[in-house]
Motif scaffolding. Sequence first.
Motif, mmCIF file in Angstrom:
data_model
loop_
_atom_site.group_PDB
_atom_site.id
_atom_site.type_symbol
_atom_site.label_atom_id
_atom_site.label_comp_id
_atom_site.label_asym_id
_atom_site.label_seq_id
_atom_site.Cartn_x
_atom_site.Cartn_y
_atom_site.Cartn_z
ATOM 1 N N PRO A 64 0.843 -1.191 0.000
ATOM 2 C CA PRO A 64 0.000 0.000 0.000
ATOM 3 C C PRO A 64 0.882 1.247 0.000
ATOM 4 O O PRO A 64 1.838 1.339 0.761
ATOM 5 N N LEU A 65 0.567 2.181 -0.893
ATOM 6 C CA LEU A 65 1.360 3.408 -1.036
ATOM 7 C C LEU A 65 0.698 4.615 -0.400
ATOM 8 O O LEU A 65 1.380 5.511 0.087
ATOM 9 N N ALA A 66 -0.629 4.649 -0.458
ATOM 10 C CA ALA A 66 -1.356 5.802 0.060
ATOM 11 C C ALA A 66 -2.779 5.401 0.393
ATOM 12 O O ALA A 66 -3.364 4.540 -0.268
ATOM 13 N N LEU A 67 -3.314 6.023 1.415
ATOM 14 C CA LEU A 67 -4.729 5.866 1.729
ATOM 15 C C LEU A 67 -5.493 6.814 0.811
ATOM 16 O O LEU A 67 -5.307 8.029 0.871
ATOM 17 N N LEU A 68 -6.301 6.267 -0.083
ATOM 18 C CA LEU A 68 -7.058 7.104 -1.020
ATOM 19 C C LEU A 68 -8.336 7.635 -0.397
ATOM 20 O O LEU A 68 -8.763 8.741 -0.706
ATOM 21 N N GLY A 69 -8.963 6.829 0.439
ATOM 22 C CA GLY A 69 -10.202 7.297 1.049
ATOM 23 C C GLY A 69 -10.996 6.178 1.667
ATOM 24 O O GLY A 69 -10.587 5.019 1.697
ATOM 25 N N VAL A 70 -12.172 6.559 2.164
ATOM 26 C CA VAL A 70 -13.098 5.635 2.798
ATOM 27 C C VAL A 70 -14.457 5.833 2.143
ATOM 28 O O VAL A 70 -14.913 6.965 1.957
ATOM 29 N N ASP A 71 -15.086 4.722 1.787
ATOM 30 C CA ASP A 71 -16.413 4.769 1.184
ATOM 31 C C ASP A 71 -17.385 4.042 2.098
ATOM 32 O O ASP A 71 -17.087 2.949 2.580
ATOM 33 N N SER A 72 -18.525 4.649 2.350
ATOM 34 C CA SER A 72 -19.528 4.050 3.217
ATOM 35 C C SER A 72 -20.821 3.903 2.426
ATOM 36 O O SER A 72 -21.299 4.861 1.823
ATOM 37 N N GLN A 73 -21.351 2.702 2.419
ATOM 38 C CA GLN A 73 -22.617 2.416 1.738
ATOM 39 C C GLN A 73 -23.589 1.833 2.748
ATOM 40 O O GLN A 73 -23.193 1.050 3.613
ATOM 41 N N ARG A 74 -24.844 2.188 2.616
ATOM 42 C CA ARG A 74 -25.875 1.644 3.505
ATOM 43 C C ARG A 74 -27.009 1.105 2.660
ATOM 44 O O ARG A 74 -27.450 1.749 1.707
ATOM 45 N N HIS A 75 -27.455 -0.086 3.016
ATOM 46 C CA HIS A 75 -28.513 -0.762 2.276
ATOM 47 C C HIS A 75 -29.515 -1.355 3.262
ATOM 48 O O HIS A 75 -29.127 -1.832 4.316
ATOM 49 N N THR A 76 -30.761 -1.335 2.898
ATOM 50 C CA THR A 76 -31.757 -2.124 3.622
ATOM 51 C C THR A 76 -32.294 -3.153 2.659
ATOM 52 O O THR A 76 -32.459 -2.875 1.468
ATOM 53 N N TYR A 77 -32.494 -4.340 3.176
ATOM 54 C CA TYR A 77 -33.012 -5.402 2.327
ATOM 55 C C TYR A 77 -33.785 -6.401 3.186
ATOM 56 O O TYR A 77 -33.564 -6.527 4.376
ATOM 57 N N PRO A 78 -34.727 -7.097 2.549
ATOM 58 C CA PRO A 78 -35.521 -8.076 3.306
ATOM 59 C C PRO A 78 -34.705 -9.311 3.653
ATOM 60 O O PRO A 78 -33.851 -9.730 2.888
ATOM 61 N N ARG A 79 -34.997 -9.847 4.816
ATOM 62 C CA ARG A 79 -34.383 -11.093 5.266
ATOM 63 C C ARG A 79 -35.485 -12.140 5.408
ATOM 64 O O ARG A 79 -36.657 -11.835 5.283
ATOM 65 N N ARG A 80 -35.057 -13.345 5.708
ATOM 66 C CA ARG A 80 -36.034 -14.413 5.907
ATOM 67 C C ARG A 80 -36.953 -14.102 7.078
ATOM 68 O O ARG A 80 -36.617 -13.313 7.957
ATOM 69 N N LEU A 81 -38.084 -14.715 7.081
ATOM 70 C CA LEU A 81 -39.073 -14.604 8.143
ATOM 71 C C LEU A 81 -39.635 -13.191 8.286
ATOM 72 O O LEU A 81 -40.067 -12.785 9.359
ATOM 73 N N GLY A 82 -39.608 -12.429 7.196
ATOM 74 C CA GLY A 82 -40.239 -11.115 7.182
ATOM 75 C C GLY A 82 -39.473 -10.013 7.887
ATOM 76 O O GLY A 82 -40.011 -8.926 8.094
ATOM 77 N N THR A 83 -38.237 -10.249 8.275
ATOM 78 C CA THR A 83 -37.457 -9.203 8.925
ATOM 79 C C THR A 83 -36.697 -8.390 7.875
ATOM 80 O O THR A 83 -36.633 -8.764 6.711
ATOM 81 N N THR A 84 -36.116 -7.304 8.326
ATOM 82 C CA THR A 84 -35.354 -6.427 7.441
ATOM 83 C C THR A 84 -33.965 -6.229 8.028
ATOM 84 O O THR A 84 -33.803 -6.137 9.244
ATOM 85 N N ALA A 85 -32.989 -6.145 7.155
ATOM 86 C CA ALA A 85 -31.610 -5.872 7.588
ATOM 87 C C ALA A 85 -31.232 -4.454 7.187
ATOM 88 O O ALA A 85 -31.603 -3.977 6.117
ATOM 89 N N ASP A 86 -30.518 -3.796 8.052
ATOM 90 C CA ASP A 86 -29.944 -2.482 7.798
ATOM 91 C C ASP A 86 -28.438 -2.717 7.752
ATOM 92 O O ASP A 86 -27.785 -2.881 8.775
ATOM 93 N N PHE A 87 -27.889 -2.794 6.521
ATOM 94 C CA PHE A 87 -26.498 -3.200 6.299
ATOM 95 C C PHE A 87 -25.658 -1.997 5.909
ATOM 96 O O PHE A 87 -26.031 -1.232 5.023
ATOM 97 N N GLN A 88 -24.520 -1.829 6.574
ATOM 98 C CA GLN A 88 -23.583 -0.774 6.213
ATOM 99 C C GLN A 88 -22.239 -1.400 5.895
ATOM 100 O O GLN A 88 -21.739 -2.242 6.641
ATOM 101 N N SER A 89 -21.667 -0.999 4.758
ATOM 102 C CA SER A 89 -20.319 -1.441 4.417
ATOM 103 C C SER A 89 -19.401 -0.224 4.456
ATOM 104 O O SER A 89 -19.695 0.810 3.875
ATOM 105 N N LEU A 90 -18.318 -0.374 5.181
ATOM 106 C CA LEU A 90 -17.303 0.661 5.300
ATOM 107 C C LEU A 90 -16.075 0.132 4.583
ATOM 108 O O LEU A 90 -15.508 -0.890 4.978
ATOM 109 N N ARG A 91 -15.682 0.795 3.496
ATOM 110 C CA ARG A 91 -14.624 0.286 2.635
ATOM 111 C C ARG A 91 -13.451 1.254 2.608
ATOM 112 O O ARG A 91 -13.587 2.398 2.193
#
Length: 164
Positions: A64-91
Amino acid sequence: MKQELRVAAYAVCVRDGAMLLARWVAKDGSRRWTLPGGGMEHGEDPYDTVIREAEEETGYAIEPLALLGVDSQRHTYPRRLGTTADFQSLRIVYEARVTGGELRYETNGSTDMAAWHPLEEVPALDRVLLVDVGLTLWRKRPAVGRTSRGAGRDGGTAAAPSPL
Protein backbone atom coordinates in the motif's frame (compact mmCIF):
# COMPACT_ATOMS: atom_id res chain seq x y z
CA MET A 1 -34.48 -4.42 12.16
CA LYS A 2 -31.11 -6.17 12.39
CA GLN A 3 -28.13 -3.85 12.01
CA GLU A 4 -25.02 -5.22 10.32
CA LEU A 5 -21.62 -3.61 9.70
CA ARG A 6 -18.85 -4.89 7.46
CA VAL A 7 -15.43 -3.21 7.38
CA ALA A 8 -13.14 -4.07 4.48
CA ALA A 9 -9.96 -2.84 2.80
CA TYR A 10 -9.29 -2.73 -0.96
CA ALA A 11 -6.41 -1.94 -3.31
CA VAL A 12 -6.34 0.19 -6.45
CA CYS A 13 -3.41 -1.20 -8.43
CA VAL A 14 -2.72 0.53 -11.74
CA ARG A 15 0.31 -0.42 -13.82
CA ASP A 16 1.15 0.41 -17.44
CA GLY A 17 -2.32 1.82 -18.06
CA ALA A 18 -4.14 -1.25 -16.69
CA MET A 19 -6.04 -1.91 -13.46
CA LEU A 20 -5.86 -5.11 -11.46
CA LEU A 21 -9.31 -6.52 -10.69
CA ALA A 22 -10.65 -9.70 -9.14
CA ARG A 23 -13.90 -11.33 -10.31
CA TRP A 24 -16.34 -11.70 -7.43
CA VAL A 25 -18.80 -14.61 -7.47
CA ALA A 26 -22.16 -13.81 -5.86
CA LYS A 27 -24.26 -16.41 -4.02
CA ASP A 28 -26.55 -16.61 -7.05
CA GLY A 29 -23.57 -17.47 -9.27
CA SER A 30 -23.37 -14.11 -11.06
CA ARG A 31 -19.90 -12.67 -11.54
CA ARG A 32 -18.73 -9.05 -11.44
CA TRP A 33 -15.31 -7.43 -11.32
CA THR A 34 -14.19 -5.75 -8.11
CA LEU A 35 -11.09 -4.32 -6.49
CA PRO A 36 -8.82 -6.86 -4.82
CA GLY A 37 -9.50 -6.83 -1.10
CA GLY A 38 -12.07 -7.85 1.43
CA GLY A 39 -13.28 -8.03 4.98
CA MET A 40 -11.14 -7.37 8.02
CA GLU A 41 -10.73 -10.09 10.57
CA HIS A 42 -11.30 -9.16 14.21
CA GLY A 43 -8.21 -7.39 15.57
CA GLU A 44 -6.62 -7.01 12.13
CA ASP A 45 -5.28 -3.66 10.91
CA PRO A 46 -6.80 -2.53 7.56
CA TYR A 47 -3.28 -2.12 6.11
CA ASP A 48 -2.62 -5.79 6.81
CA THR A 49 -6.07 -6.73 5.53
CA VAL A 50 -5.51 -5.25 2.08
CA ILE A 51 -2.13 -7.00 1.76
CA ARG A 52 -3.58 -10.37 2.82
CA GLU A 53 -6.73 -10.12 0.71
CA ALA A 54 -4.92 -8.97 -2.44
CA GLU A 55 -2.52 -11.91 -2.19
CA GLU A 56 -5.40 -14.36 -1.61
CA GLU A 57 -7.36 -13.09 -4.61
CA THR A 58 -4.59 -12.35 -7.12
CA GLY A 59 -1.40 -14.13 -6.09
CA TYR A 60 0.47 -10.83 -5.92
CA ALA A 61 2.33 -9.34 -3.00
CA ILE A 62 1.37 -5.68 -2.79
CA GLU A 63 2.59 -2.61 -0.96
CA PRO A 64 0.00 0.00 0.00
CA LEU A 65 1.36 3.41 -1.04
CA ALA A 66 -1.36 5.80 0.06
CA LEU A 67 -4.73 5.87 1.73
CA LEU A 68 -7.06 7.10 -1.02
CA GLY A 69 -10.20 7.30 1.05
CA VAL A 70 -13.10 5.64 2.80
CA ASP A 71 -16.41 4.77 1.18
CA SER A 72 -19.53 4.05 3.22
CA GLN A 73 -22.62 2.42 1.74
CA ARG A 74 -25.88 1.64 3.50
CA HIS A 75 -28.51 -0.76 2.28
CA THR A 76 -31.76 -2.12 3.62
CA TYR A 77 -33.01 -5.40 2.33
CA PRO A 78 -35.52 -8.08 3.31
CA ARG A 79 -34.38 -11.09 5.27
CA ARG A 80 -36.03 -14.41 5.91
CA LEU A 81 -39.07 -14.60 8.14
CA GLY A 82 -40.24 -11.12 7.18
CA THR A 83 -37.46 -9.20 8.93
CA THR A 84 -35.35 -6.43 7.44
CA ALA A 85 -31.61 -5.87 7.59
CA ASP A 86 -29.94 -2.48 7.80
CA PHE A 87 -26.50 -3.20 6.30
CA GLN A 88 -23.58 -0.77 6.21
CA SER A 89 -20.32 -1.44 4.42
CA LEU A 90 -17.30 0.66 5.30
CA ARG A 91 -14.62 0.29 2.64
CA ILE A 92 -11.09 1.55 3.14
CA VAL A 93 -9.38 2.12 -0.22
CA TYR A 94 -5.60 2.19 -0.70
CA GLU A 95 -3.43 2.86 -3.71
CA ALA A 96 -1.00 -0.05 -3.96
CA ARG A 97 1.71 -1.44 -6.18
CA VAL A 98 2.64 -5.00 -6.96
CA THR A 99 5.97 -5.95 -5.40
CA GLY A 100 6.12 -9.68 -6.13
CA GLY A 101 4.28 -12.89 -6.70
CA GLU A 102 2.59 -14.16 -9.84
CA LEU A 103 -0.94 -13.68 -11.10
CA ARG A 104 -3.12 -16.62 -10.12
CA TYR A 105 -6.75 -17.28 -9.33
CA GLU A 106 -8.21 -17.78 -5.87
CA THR A 107 -9.66 -21.20 -5.16
CA ASN A 108 -12.50 -21.83 -2.70
CA GLY A 109 -12.93 -18.13 -2.04
CA SER A 110 -15.21 -15.25 -2.97
CA THR A 111 -13.45 -14.64 -6.29
CA ASP A 112 -12.64 -16.98 -9.17
CA MET A 113 -10.35 -14.93 -11.40
CA ALA A 114 -7.96 -11.98 -11.39
CA ALA A 115 -6.79 -9.98 -14.40
CA TRP A 116 -5.31 -6.70 -15.58
CA HIS A 117 -7.78 -4.57 -17.56
CA PRO A 118 -6.84 -1.52 -19.67
CA LEU A 119 -8.22 1.59 -17.92
CA GLU A 120 -10.21 2.60 -20.99
CA GLU A 121 -12.02 -0.78 -20.98
CA VAL A 122 -13.00 -0.77 -17.29
CA PRO A 123 -16.26 1.21 -17.84
CA ALA A 124 -17.53 -1.56 -20.15
CA LEU A 125 -16.92 -4.35 -17.63
CA ASP A 126 -19.68 -5.90 -15.54
CA ARG A 127 -18.41 -4.52 -12.23
CA VAL A 128 -19.44 -3.55 -8.73
CA LEU A 129 -19.74 0.13 -7.80
CA LEU A 130 -16.56 -0.12 -5.73
CA VAL A 131 -14.47 -0.22 -8.92
CA ASP A 132 -15.80 3.21 -9.92
CA VAL A 133 -15.32 4.52 -6.39
CA GLY A 134 -11.71 3.33 -6.38
CA LEU A 135 -10.98 4.83 -9.79
CA THR A 136 -12.50 8.16 -8.79
CA LEU A 137 -10.47 8.26 -5.57
CA TRP A 138 -7.30 7.30 -7.47
CA ARG A 139 -7.81 9.90 -10.22
CA LYS A 140 -9.12 12.83 -8.17
CA ARG A 141 -7.46 12.21 -4.80
CA PRO A 142 -10.02 14.27 -2.91
CA ALA A 143 -8.62 15.99 0.17
CA VAL A 144 -11.39 14.59 2.37
CA GLY A 145 -10.90 11.03 1.04
CA ARG A 146 -14.40 10.41 -0.25
CA THR A 147 -16.29 10.63 -3.51
CA SER A 148 -19.28 12.91 -3.85
CA ARG A 149 -22.66 11.33 -3.31
CA GLY A 150 -25.10 11.35 -6.20
CA ALA A 151 -27.62 9.43 -8.25
CA GLY A 152 -26.76 5.82 -8.86
CA ARG A 153 -25.36 5.02 -5.43
CA ASP A 154 -26.33 1.61 -4.07
CA GLY A 155 -28.42 2.82 -1.14
CA GLY A 156 -31.83 1.33 -0.50
CA THR A 157 -31.63 -1.68 -2.78
CA ALA A 158 -34.29 -4.35 -2.51
CA ALA A 159 -31.87 -7.23 -2.96
CA ALA A 160 -29.20 -8.28 -0.52
CA PRO A 161 -26.15 -6.08 -1.15
CA SER A 162 -22.82 -7.15 -2.46
CA PRO A 163 -20.33 -7.37 0.40
CA LEU A 164 -17.87 -5.67 -1.92
